[in-house]
Structures are given as structure tokens and as C-alpha cells.
Motif scaffolding. Structure first.
Motif, short mmCIF file in Angstrom:
data_model
loop_
_atom_site.label_atom_id
_atom_site.label_comp_id
_atom_site.label_asym_id
_atom_site.label_seq_id
_atom_site.Cartn_x
_atom_site.Cartn_y
_atom_site.Cartn_z
N ARG A 86 0.82 -1.21 0.00
CA ARG A 86 0.00 0.00 0.00
C ARG A 86 0.86 1.26 0.00
NH1 ARG A 86 -4.35 0.03 4.50
NH2 ARG A 86 -5.10 1.78 3.25
N TYR A 87 2.05 1.19 0.57
CA TYR A 87 2.96 2.34 0.66
C TYR A 87 3.58 2.68 -0.70
CZ TYR A 87 6.39 5.49 2.76
OH TYR A 87 7.12 6.59 3.10
N GLN A 88 3.76 1.66 -1.53
CA GLN A 88 4.40 1.90 -2.83
C GLN A 88 3.58 2.90 -3.65
OE1 GLN A 88 4.67 -1.49 -5.47
NE2 GLN A 88 2.59 -2.10 -5.05
N GLY A 89 4.22 3.44 -4.67
CA GLY A 89 3.56 4.41 -5.53
C GLY A 89 4.20 5.77 -5.41
N LYS A 90 3.48 6.78 -5.83
CA LYS A 90 3.99 8.15 -5.88
C LYS A 90 3.61 8.93 -4.63
CE LYS A 90 3.66 12.28 -8.81
NZ LYS A 90 3.11 12.79 -10.07
N TYR A 106 7.98 4.70 -5.22
CA TYR A 106 8.43 3.44 -4.65
C TYR A 106 7.72 2.30 -5.37
CZ TYR A 106 9.81 6.65 -0.97
OH TYR A 106 10.35 7.71 -0.29
N ASN A 107 8.49 1.27 -5.69
CA ASN A 107 7.93 0.09 -6.37
C ASN A 107 8.36 -1.15 -5.59
OD1 ASN A 107 6.65 -1.44 -8.39
ND2 ASN A 107 8.61 -1.73 -9.43
N LEU A 108 7.40 -1.86 -5.02
CA LEU A 108 7.67 -3.05 -4.23
C LEU A 108 8.14 -4.19 -5.13
CD1 LEU A 108 7.59 -4.31 -1.38
CD2 LEU A 108 5.22 -4.97 -1.87
N LYS A 109 9.23 -4.81 -4.74
CA LYS A 109 9.77 -5.95 -5.49
C LYS A 109 9.37 -7.25 -4.78
CE LYS A 109 14.17 -5.27 -6.09
NZ LYS A 109 15.56 -4.81 -6.16
N SER A 133 11.84 -5.71 -0.94
CA SER A 133 12.55 -4.43 -0.99
C SER A 133 11.80 -3.49 -1.93
CB SER A 133 14.00 -4.64 -1.45
OG SER A 133 14.03 -5.08 -2.80
N LEU A 134 12.24 -2.25 -1.98
CA LEU A 134 11.60 -1.25 -2.82
C LEU A 134 12.61 -0.65 -3.80
CD1 LEU A 134 9.72 0.74 -0.02
CD2 LEU A 134 8.62 -0.63 -1.79
N ASP A 135 12.20 -0.50 -5.05
CA ASP A 135 12.95 0.36 -5.97
C ASP A 135 12.53 1.78 -5.66
OD1 ASP A 135 14.41 -1.53 -7.44
OD2 ASP A 135 12.72 -1.90 -8.79
N VAL A 136 13.48 2.72 -5.69
CA VAL A 136 13.22 4.10 -5.34
C VAL A 136 13.62 5.00 -6.51
CG1 VAL A 136 13.77 5.98 -3.74
CG2 VAL A 136 13.72 3.62 -2.91
N GLY A 139 17.51 4.41 -6.65
CA GLY A 139 18.14 3.60 -5.62
C GLY A 139 17.21 2.49 -5.19
N HIS A 140 17.45 1.99 -3.98
CA HIS A 140 16.62 0.92 -3.44
C HIS A 140 16.52 1.07 -1.93
CE1 HIS A 140 20.73 -0.61 -3.17
NE2 HIS A 140 20.31 -1.25 -2.10
N ALA A 141 15.51 0.45 -1.37
CA ALA A 141 15.29 0.46 0.08
C ALA A 141 15.05 -0.97 0.54
CB ALA A 141 14.10 1.35 0.43
N ASP A 142 15.66 -1.32 1.66
CA ASP A 142 15.54 -2.65 2.24
C ASP A 142 15.20 -2.53 3.72
OD1 ASP A 142 16.61 -4.32 -0.05
OD2 ASP A 142 18.32 -2.99 0.29
N PRO A 143 14.37 -3.43 4.25
CA PRO A 143 14.11 -3.42 5.69
C PRO A 143 15.42 -3.59 6.47
CG PRO A 143 12.53 -4.84 4.56
CD PRO A 143 13.58 -4.46 3.55
N GLN A 144 15.52 -2.84 7.58
CA GLN A 144 16.72 -2.93 8.41
C GLN A 144 16.79 -4.25 9.17
OE1 GLN A 144 17.16 0.56 10.90
NE2 GLN A 144 17.44 1.89 9.13
#
Length: 190
Positions: A39-43, A65-68, A72-75, A91-96
Motif C-alpha cells: 500500500r505504501y508503494q507508488g507516488k 516506490y515500487n515493491l519488489k 525491498s523497494l525500488d526508489v 536507488g533501493h530500500a531494504d528493511p533494516q
């Protein structure tokens, strides 16, 4: 569209995050808890941010953000300048940590991140997201970075005040926020 001159900024953000508040610090801001990244992904439009050198030229910014499949997310971050030029950085985002998706590591693709993976990653803590996933607060645990995000380019005054109150409750200095420049104001500047 040219690449956002954020190599230095992304590197700086990464280096600053290495000195950031420890994750288990009791004084660190609280996060949103379980975030549904689907739900968080998108613009998202950036309504406001704390000042930061690598966004000085930006009068309007947005994040995509695009959920893979791996979680992870493409940013893709885009920024409009006063000269009406759109700059971008990917870039990309990954859970810590596994199972906790409100605290992410974000890393932008640049020469240094390819040479030394992980060195330029930065904290991206989702501090708040409303139940409809229409507004969000994102920050760093050291409170040097804060973004107020929305699915729309503006929000009603009451909602803005609600978001500001939430940010202040978390210890962020909202008096220093840089607000999004409206399209009509950009047109008048030309």
C-alpha cells in the motif's frame, strides 16, 4: 532529465547515518509499526522537508516506490528546480531487520555505492502513515532529516497541522521546514 547532483548528498547522508542514533536508543523517535509496503508503494509528493544541502535546488520533489517480490523497494526520487528542470536519482530500500518494514535502509545508485555497497545507505524510518496511506512522516533517528509526504501535492490546513503536531511530538524542529513551492508560484517566478 539529468541525474540529480546527489552523489555528494547521498554520500553525505550515508556517512551521517553511520553516526546516527543507535536503533535501540530509547530517545529515538517511534515508528509507525507494521507498514504495508504494497500500500505504501507508488507516488508521494514531498510537502515539506528539513533543510538539506543535496535538495537545495529543489522547489518540488516527489518519490516513487515500487515493491519488489523480495520485499525491498525500488526508489526513484525526482526534483523540479526553479529553472523548471526535473532532476532524478534512483536507488533501493531494504528493511533494516526481517519482519520490520517501518525502518528501512535507503541507498542511491552512484559510483561510491557501487564501489563500497552499504557505505552510503541511510536510515529511512516511516514515523507515521495514516490508515488510508494518503499521508506519511519519514525521518531519521537522529532527527536531522524529516519529510512530510502526501499522495497529493497539497493537503487541507487541518491535515497539515495534524502532521506538524505528530512531527513535533517526535521531537522534530518543524519551524525549519522547507515547504513545497506551488506550481502557480513557479510560473510567477519566470
Amino acid at each position: 532529465m539529468r541525474s540529480l547532483p546527489l552523489l555528494a548528498g547521498a554520500c553525505l547522508l550515508g556517512l551521517l547515518s553511520a553516526c546516527a542514533t543507535p536503533v535501540d536508543d530509547p530517545l529515538a523517535p517511534s515508528t509507525a509499526g507494521n507498514v504495508d509496503l504494497k500500500r505504501y508503494q507508488g507516488k508521494w509528493f514531498e510537502l515539506a522537508r528539513l533543510p538539506m544541502r543535496f535538495q537545495d535546488a529543489c522547489v518540488q520533489s516527489e518519490a516513487h516506490y515500487n515493491l519488489k517480490p523480495d520485499g525491498s523497494l525500488d526508489v526513484l526520487n525526482r526534483c523540479r528546480t526553479l529553472g523548471d528542470e526535473w532532476l532524478r536519482v534512483e536507488g533501493h530500500a531494504d528493511p533494516q531487520s526481517a519482519g520490520h518494514n517501518d525502518k528501512l535502509w535507503v541507498e542511491f545508485d552512484n559510483g561510491l555505492s557501487r564501489l563500497l555497497p552499504g557505505l552510503t545507505r541511510a536510515d529511512y524510518w516511516i514515523l507515521y502513515v495514516d490508515e488510508r496511506y494518503r499521508t506519511a512522516l519519514v525521518g531519521s533517528p537522529d532527527r536531522k532529516y524529516l519529510w512530510i509526504l502526501s499522495r497529493t501535492a497539497s493537503v487541507p490546513a487541518w491535515e497539515r497541522e495534524h502532521l506538524l503536531a505528530k512531527a513535533r511530538q517526535q521531537g522534530y524542529d518543524t519551524k525549519r521546514l522547507v515547504w513545497r513551492t506551488a506550481d502557480r508560484d513557479i510560473a510567477m517566478m519566470h
